[in-house]
Design an enzyme around this catalytic site. Structure first.
Site, short mmCIF file in Angstrom:
data_model
loop_
_atom_site.label_atom_id
_atom_site.label_comp_id
_atom_site.label_asym_id
_atom_site.label_seq_id
_atom_site.Cartn_x
_atom_site.Cartn_y
_atom_site.Cartn_z
N THR A 178 -18.25 31.77 33.42
CA THR A 178 -19.57 32.41 33.52
C THR A 178 -20.70 31.44 33.19
O THR A 178 -21.77 31.50 33.81
CB THR A 178 -19.62 33.63 32.55
OG1 THR A 178 -18.72 34.61 33.05
CG2 THR A 178 -21.00 34.22 32.45
N SER A 217 -11.81 31.60 34.46
CA SER A 217 -10.81 31.11 33.51
C SER A 217 -9.45 31.77 33.69
O SER A 217 -8.43 31.24 33.23
CB SER A 217 -11.30 31.24 32.07
OG SER A 217 -11.39 32.58 31.69
N THR A 229 -14.78 32.81 29.46
CA THR A 229 -14.40 33.41 28.18
C THR A 229 -13.13 34.25 28.27
O THR A 229 -12.51 34.54 27.25
CB THR A 229 -15.54 34.31 27.67
OG1 THR A 229 -15.83 35.28 28.67
CG2 THR A 229 -16.77 33.49 27.36
N ASP A 230 -12.74 34.62 29.50
CA ASP A 230 -11.62 35.57 29.63
C ASP A 230 -10.33 35.07 29.00
O ASP A 230 -9.54 35.87 28.46
CB ASP A 230 -11.36 35.89 31.11
CG ASP A 230 -12.46 36.77 31.71
OD1 ASP A 230 -13.34 37.24 30.95
OD2 ASP A 230 -12.45 36.98 32.93
N1 ASP Z 1 -16.08 36.64 32.37
C1 ASP Z 1 -15.64 35.33 32.40
C2 ASP Z 1 -16.51 34.37 31.60
O1 ASP Z 1 -17.04 34.79 30.64
C3 ASP Z 1 -15.19 34.76 33.65
C4 ASP Z 1 -14.20 33.70 33.30
O2 ASP Z 1 -13.51 33.82 32.29
O3 ASP Z 1 -14.18 32.71 34.01
O4 ASP Z 1 -16.65 33.20 31.87
#
Ligand code: ASP
Length: 349
Positions: free
Chosen positions: A18, A59, A91-92
């Site tokens: 993100t 991720s 973050t995932d």
């Molecule tokens: N929602 C995710 C982020 O916070 C997408 C990911 O993990 O790439 O980056």
């Protein structure tokens, strides 16, 4: 705030997520390491930055093999004198990738993983502050020897305990078992506690990460999917049991068979606390499962246990050596009568 006279050298490695995602019809990772750094001019006063783009992925598409490659890059950077490393990613899966890096990278230099919950097209993206804060931590002597940490929302979390606890909130990252190790306030890095020395994996060269599955227990599950899973080539299994490490009685027999064929680790779906070993006596209880050959995950949650088991199996062809390697990681999470923490350095700021 006065910055240190000589700027630290910090390597920023971008993996996507993100923090790097833009677009008008659904954001996707597009920004590279340089773009992220240029968007935060204040970084120049904190550190001399080197930027590397390693992946540009959501991720959920990263693999443990990507992290083995990243670990090698970080080890090389530390060997040539970089003071700290920041990894930007989605973050995932940050709670897993940070723990994998912690297990694979044995350097004094801080290794800091960060990202963003709010993408750069939103009114108040958190990526720039997270990146700035992460670089401050990576550049700080106070953070040396902490191992891999996650820095989000001005907090410093140990990779072994951090979890993503919210789908969208900027305060999504927490360490429910212990609280954060520290925080950053007015640009100053504060470390309030340090973890026990983690048992790490020595060499990452040629490491071929082993596939390990996670099976989560739910009310009334009879484990019928497990049978099929056992013939799909997984080399280990992590069971996310109820409470203190329990499964429905209907799952016990197939789990015992699995444990005769591969390492099967018992964890808890509660996410905090350790699985018990000798309290309950019913079929499917923790003591029953351990007696049938399952391994205790201790205080590791299922996802972190999976990372540790995948890497442990990858390090040796000897099944019992892999089990011992996993158990050594598990038992090093806390100071269970082990050595005292090192003396903390002083933050010059
Ligand atoms: N929602 C995710 C982020 O916070 C997408 C990911 O993990 O790439 O980056």
């Amino acid at each position: 705030m006065p910055e240190a006279a000589t700027r630290a050298r910090v390597l920023v490695v971008a993996l996507g997520g993100t923090i790097a995602s833009t677009g008008s019809a659904g954001v996707v990772p597009r920004l590279g390491a340089r773009d992220l750094i240029e968007a935060v001019p204040a970084l120049g006063a904190v550190a001399e930055i080197e930027a590397v783009g390693l992946r540009q992925l959501p991720s959920g598409d990263l693999t443990l093999d990507d992290l083995v490659a990243l670990a090698r890059l970080i080890r090389d950077a530390a060997a040539r004198g970089v003071d700290g490393v920041v990894v930007t990613q989605g973050t995932d899966t940050m709670e897993e990738s940070s723990f994998a890096l912690d297990l694979l990278v044995d350097v004094e230099a801080p290794v800091v993983v960060t990202g963003a919950m709010r993408n750069p097209t939103m009114a108040s993206p958190d990526g720039p502050n997270n990146l700035l804060t992460a670089v401050r931590v990576a550049a700080s002597p106070v953070a040396r020897g902490l191992g891999c940490v996650v820095v989000m929302n001005d907090e410093v979390h140990a990779a072994r305990f951090v979890r993503k606890t919210h789908t969208t909130g900027v305060g999504a990252f927490a360490s429910p078992a212990t609280g954060p190790l520290g925080w950053v306030s007015e640009g100053r890095v504060r470390v309030a506690s340090r973890c026990a020395p983690l048992r790490r994996f020595g060499s990452v060269d040629g490491l071929d990460v082993a596939p390990v599955a996670i099976v989560a227990c739910a009310l009334g599950d009879d484990g019928r999917g497990l049978e099929a899973l056992l013939s799909t080539g997984y080399r280990g299994l992590v069971v996310e049991g109820f409470g203190a490490g329990h499964v429905p009685a209907a799952m016990v027999e197939v789990l015992a068979r699995a444990a005769a064929a591969m390492p099967v680790v018992l964890t808890s779906r509660t996410g905090v606390g350790e699985v018990l070993s000798s309290t309950y006596g019913f079929v499917g209880s923790e003591s029953d499962l351990l007696a049938r050959g399952l391994l205790s995950g201790g205080a590791l949650d299922a996802r972190k246990a999976r990372v540790a088991l995948s890497l442990a199996i990858a390090t040796t062809a000897d099944a019992s050596a892999a089990v011992r390697a996993f158990e050594a990681v598990r038992d090093s999470l806390t100071f269970a009568g082990g050595p005292r923490p090192p003396e903390a350095a002083v933050d010059p700021s």
